[in-house]
Design an enzyme around this catalytic site. Structure first.
Site, PDB file in Angstrom:
ATOM      1  N   PHE A 187       1.670   5.135  -9.924  1.00  0.00           N
ATOM      2  CA  PHE A 187       2.710   6.014  -9.385  1.00  0.00           C
ATOM      3  C   PHE A 187       3.103   5.464  -8.023  1.00  0.00           C
ATOM      4  O   PHE A 187       2.319   5.494  -7.073  1.00  0.00           O
ATOM      5  CB  PHE A 187       2.200   7.456  -9.266  1.00  0.00           C
ATOM      6  CG  PHE A 187       3.255   8.422  -8.820  1.00  0.00           C
ATOM      7  CD1 PHE A 187       4.402   8.616  -9.575  1.00  0.00           C
ATOM      8  CD2 PHE A 187       3.116   9.139  -7.636  1.00  0.00           C
ATOM      9  CE1 PHE A 187       5.384   9.505  -9.166  1.00  0.00           C
ATOM     10  CE2 PHE A 187       4.086  10.025  -7.222  1.00  0.00           C
ATOM     11  CZ  PHE A 187       5.232  10.211  -7.986  1.00  0.00           C
TER      12      PHE A 187
ATOM     13  N   ILE B  72      -2.177   5.926  -7.395  1.00  0.00           N
ATOM     14  CA  ILE B  72      -1.137   6.021  -6.376  1.00  0.00           C
ATOM     15  C   ILE B  72      -1.026   4.673  -5.671  1.00  0.00           C
ATOM     16  O   ILE B  72      -1.953   4.228  -4.989  1.00  0.00           O
ATOM     17  CB  ILE B  72      -1.438   7.139  -5.366  1.00  0.00           C
ATOM     18  CG1 ILE B  72      -1.614   8.471  -6.099  1.00  0.00           C
ATOM     19  CG2 ILE B  72      -0.302   7.246  -4.356  1.00  0.00           C
ATOM     20  CD1 ILE B  72      -1.947   9.620  -5.185  1.00  0.00           C
ATOM     21  N   ASP B  73       0.112   4.032  -5.840  1.00  0.00           N
ATOM     22  CA  ASP B  73       0.321   2.692  -5.308  1.00  0.00           C
ATOM     23  C   ASP B  73       0.670   2.735  -3.820  1.00  0.00           C
ATOM     24  O   ASP B  73       1.425   3.599  -3.377  1.00  0.00           O
ATOM     25  CB  ASP B  73       1.461   2.021  -6.089  1.00  0.00           C
ATOM     26  CG  ASP B  73       1.791   0.650  -5.556  1.00  0.00           C
ATOM     27  OD1 ASP B  73       0.927  -0.241  -5.660  1.00  0.00           O
ATOM     28  OD2 ASP B  73       2.896   0.476  -5.019  1.00  0.00           O
ATOM     29  N   ALA B  74       0.118   1.796  -3.062  1.00  0.00           N
ATOM     30  CA  ALA B  74       0.466   1.606  -1.643  1.00  0.00           C
ATOM     31  C   ALA B  74       0.290   2.885  -0.815  1.00  0.00           C
ATOM     32  O   ALA B  74       1.036   3.120   0.137  1.00  0.00           O
ATOM     33  CB  ALA B  74       1.894   1.086  -1.507  1.00  0.00           C
ATOM     34  N   VAL B  75      -0.702   3.679  -1.180  1.00  0.00           N
ATOM     35  CA  VAL B  75      -0.855   4.989  -0.536  1.00  0.00           C
ATOM     36  C   VAL B  75      -1.093   4.904   0.974  1.00  0.00           C
ATOM     37  O   VAL B  75      -0.651   5.811   1.707  1.00  0.00           O
ATOM     38  CB  VAL B  75      -1.949   5.820  -1.245  1.00  0.00           C
ATOM     39  CG1 VAL B  75      -3.327   5.258  -0.999  1.00  0.00           C
ATOM     40  CG2 VAL B  75      -1.888   7.271  -0.836  1.00  0.00           C
TER      41      VAL B  75
END
Length: 298
Positions: free
Chosen positions: A155, A258-261
């Site tokens: 996401f 969760i990408d690049a959170v």
């Protein structure tokens, strides 16, 4: 009636903490918080009864994802089987391999060019046309569940593609949509950010801002010039992205990475990495899932 009772009970359990965190992050944001609650209720009503039964089962067994048979397999849909339906046709083979967690690399709608392997999303509500449809994703997830395989998707929260509707309208000059990103009329504020904010790709994509000649403005682009950073200071952004997350969960996704959170909150004078507000946002997302889809793992 039972569905409403279950939703209300879960909402009440988290209400005080979620409202406190939300209104602390978004001062005076009670109206936006109420809108978030409406989004959660709508997504709860839409959630398939089969997924709700799985939620209940996983609530009773919160260690479900820590079993020693939870072997994962990561793949790009097109490289493995062409389409989502192609993956579904090969689930027997995947299960024979002992796989119990299928991590499908980014498959939401993204540009043909400048897509960063699917991490530049142009529509969070559509699957990339060449891979299938959202109904194909739902059907794949349903068959995976029948075979005791969980589905994982990335996401992408930090940014959208420059071809996302919000970005297109922002570039066209609509202030409401520019406020969903970081737009600046001149270099003065970006220059202050650059003093403390490291570069992710200093060789291939130097700097953290991109000049838009047609809009005559700078926009924050931490990763690539075609990936515009979302402004989570704006509660509309948080609410809409939470809704996008719940929509994926309602299509049967069990795990959302969760990408690049670390990057999602920006603050002048800091590295814009791992700030306390990031933890607040993730805490809120966790509670939102526990209210609407407690069987989903972040």
């Amino acid at each position: 009636m039972e569905r409403e009772t279950v939703f209300s009970r879960r909402l009440n359990r988290h209400w005080d903490e979620l409202k406190w965190l939300y209104c602390e992050l978004y001062e005076g944001g009670i109206g936006s918080f109420e809108e978030l609650c409406r989004i959660m209720e709508t997504r709860s009503k839409e959630r398939d009864p089969k997924l709700k039964r799985m939620d209940k089962k996983r609530e009773e067994d919160p260690e479900w994802y820590r079993k020693n048979d939870m072997m994962g397999m990561m793949m790009y849909t097109d490289a493995f089987a062409g389409t989502l339906n192609g993956v579904r046709d090969k689930l027997g083979y995947i299960r024979e391999c002992g796989v119990r967690l299928l991590h499908l690399m980014p498959l939401l709608d993204s540009p043909e060019v400048n897509n960063d392997g699917g991490y530049a999303v142009s529509d969070f509500t559509r699957v990339k046309e060449s891979l299938g449809t959202m109904e194909d994703l739902r059907a794949l997830a349903d068959e995976c569940h029948r075979m005791r395989i969980s589905v994982c998707l990335d996401f992408v929260m930090n940014h959208t593609s420059e071809e996302h509707e919000w970005a297109v309208r922002a570039r066209a000059g609509e202030k409401e949509y520019q406020d969903r990103y970081f737009f600046f009329d001149d270099w003065s504020v970006p220059a202050e950010y650059e003093k403390t904010c490291p570069q992710v790709f200093p060789t291939t994509a130097p700097g953290n801002f991109t000049w838009l000649e047609d809009a005559k403005k700078y926009v924050m682009t931490t990763f690539y010039p075609y990936q515009w950073d979302l402004n989570y200071r704006n509660p509309v952004v948080f609410n809409q992205m939470a809704d996008n997350l719940l929509n994926l969960a309602n299509h049967g996704v069990d795990v959302l990475r969760i990408d690049a959170v670390p990057y999602i909150w920006k603050e002048l004078g800091t590295s814009c990495r791992n700030l306390p507000q990031v933890h607040t946002i993730v805490r809120m997302l966790r509670m939102i899932c526990e209210i609407v889809c407690p069987g989903v793992l972040l």
